[in-house]
Design an enzyme around this catalytic site. Structure first.
Site, PDB file in Angstrom:
ATOM      1  CE1 TYR A   1       0.012   2.149   4.198  1.00 20.53           C
ATOM      2  CE2 TYR A   1       1.053   0.002   4.454  1.00 20.53           C
ATOM      3  CZ  TYR A   1       0.806   1.281   4.922  1.00 20.53           C
ATOM      4  OH  TYR A   1       1.380   1.691   6.111  1.00 20.53           O
TER       5      TYR A   1
ATOM      6  CE  LYS B   1       3.183   3.449   3.275  1.00 17.12           C
ATOM      7  NZ  LYS B   1       3.617   3.623   4.664  1.00 17.12           N
TER       8      LYS B   1
ATOM      9  CD  GLU C   1       9.833   2.304  10.547  1.00 17.16           C
ATOM     10  OE1 GLU C   1      10.309   3.135   9.756  1.00 17.16           O
ATOM     11  OE2 GLU C   1       9.286   1.250  10.175  1.00 17.16           O
TER      12      GLU C   1
ATOM     13  CG  LEU D   1       8.573   2.953   4.850  1.00 15.38           C
ATOM     14  CD1 LEU D   1       8.448   1.725   3.953  1.00 15.38           C
ATOM     15  CD2 LEU D   1       7.197   3.509   5.187  1.00 15.38           C
TER      16      LEU D   1
END
Length: 282
Positions: free
Chosen positions: A33, A147, A179, A203
């Site tokens: 996504y 992702k 993160e 990411l």
């Protein structure tokens, strides 16, 4: 029409967008996504998002997935049809519908789903006064640079943070900051920005990359190194970024508070980011 979606070739009201129960995204979380911002009626940084999508599709061995140009056209159509000036496009591509089996189906026929919605920026209080965060263990898989729609650990700790009155949960792997559940994390000490390096636990955030570029333009030193929890809690400034929140200062990490009114670099980058977005979307 603001609640507008695209599903496998058709533009429909979002409430009518359906996929088969045997969609592999539903059964296995076998999907990718992206969330793309709409600024001033324009797709902001869509090329960067679609480049990341293509990289993820390659790594996850997707076949026959829609091209970036096709997804860009669909996204633009959603904006044109919905007339939304400020908001987001949610884009999801799964490996498709097939009898339930762990091995990939042959051939692959991906299911393609996008929708558009209005979305406001964080409020001025959050942007000026900062947000509260909490530290949680990083329990995700080791392909966080992809992702994927597999987000259960992120959802679990985002909910834990919400229940405890925090805006975001910041993840820790072996005593090192990775993160947030939906953000990239930065700490500033003695004028130097520290952020975890892109890789299997981090990411490649699109806003993250923009902040690094803006910092370079302002001659601010950036070190893409993992920072320990101890050093993180001793930073002079802390902030988080994402496509939807842009850049928010952090005023608290668990019981440790930060003097947001003394932040300089964070607010400089926040200002430069807003200018950058305005320039890109005018």
């Amino acid at each position: 029409m603001s609640a507008l979606a695209y599903i496998n070739g058709n533009y429909v009201d979002l409430s009518k967008a359906k996929v088969d129960a045997l969609d592999r995204g539903h059964i296995y979380g076998d999907g990718l996504y992206e969330v793309i911002a709409i600024e001033n009626g324009q797709l902001y940084q869509i090329d960067e998002h679609l480049e990341r999508y293509e990289q993820g599709a390659k790594e996850m061995l997707y076949e026959n997935h829609p091209s970036s140009s096709n997804l860009k056209e669909i996204s633009q159509n959603l904006i044109d049809k919905s007339k939304i000036n400020k908001g987001m496009i949610y884009l999801q591509v799964t490996r498709g519908t097939a009898p339930r089996a762990h091995a990939f189906p042959k051939p692959q026929k991906p299911n393609v789903f996008l929708f558009v919605k209005e979305l406001a920026d964080p409020n001025d209080t959050q942007k000026q006064d900062g947000v509260k965060t909490t530290l949680v263990p990083d329990e995700r898989w080791n392909r966080c640079h992809v992702k994927s729609i597999n987000l259960l650990p992120n959802c679990f700790y985002k909910e834990k943070a919400r229940q405890e009155g925090y805006f975001e949960a910041i993840q820790v792997d072996n005593s090192k900051i990775t993160e947030g559940t939906s953000t990239n994390v930065f700490g500033i000490k003695d004028g130097i920005i520290y952020t975890a390096p892109y890789g299997s636990k981090v990411l490649r955030g699109i806003t993250r990359e923009t902040i690094l570029k803006l910092a370079k333009q302002e001659n601010i030193t950036v070190k893409e190194n993992f920072i320990t929890v101890e050093n993180f809690l001793n930073c002079d400034e802390v902030f988080i970024t994402s496509t939807t929140i842009k850049l928010l200062p952090v005023k608290q990490v668990d019981e440790v508070s930060f003097s947001v009114n003394e932040y300089e670099t964070t607010f400089l980058l926040q200002e430069k980011l807003e200018e950058y977005i305005e320039d890109e979307c005018n």
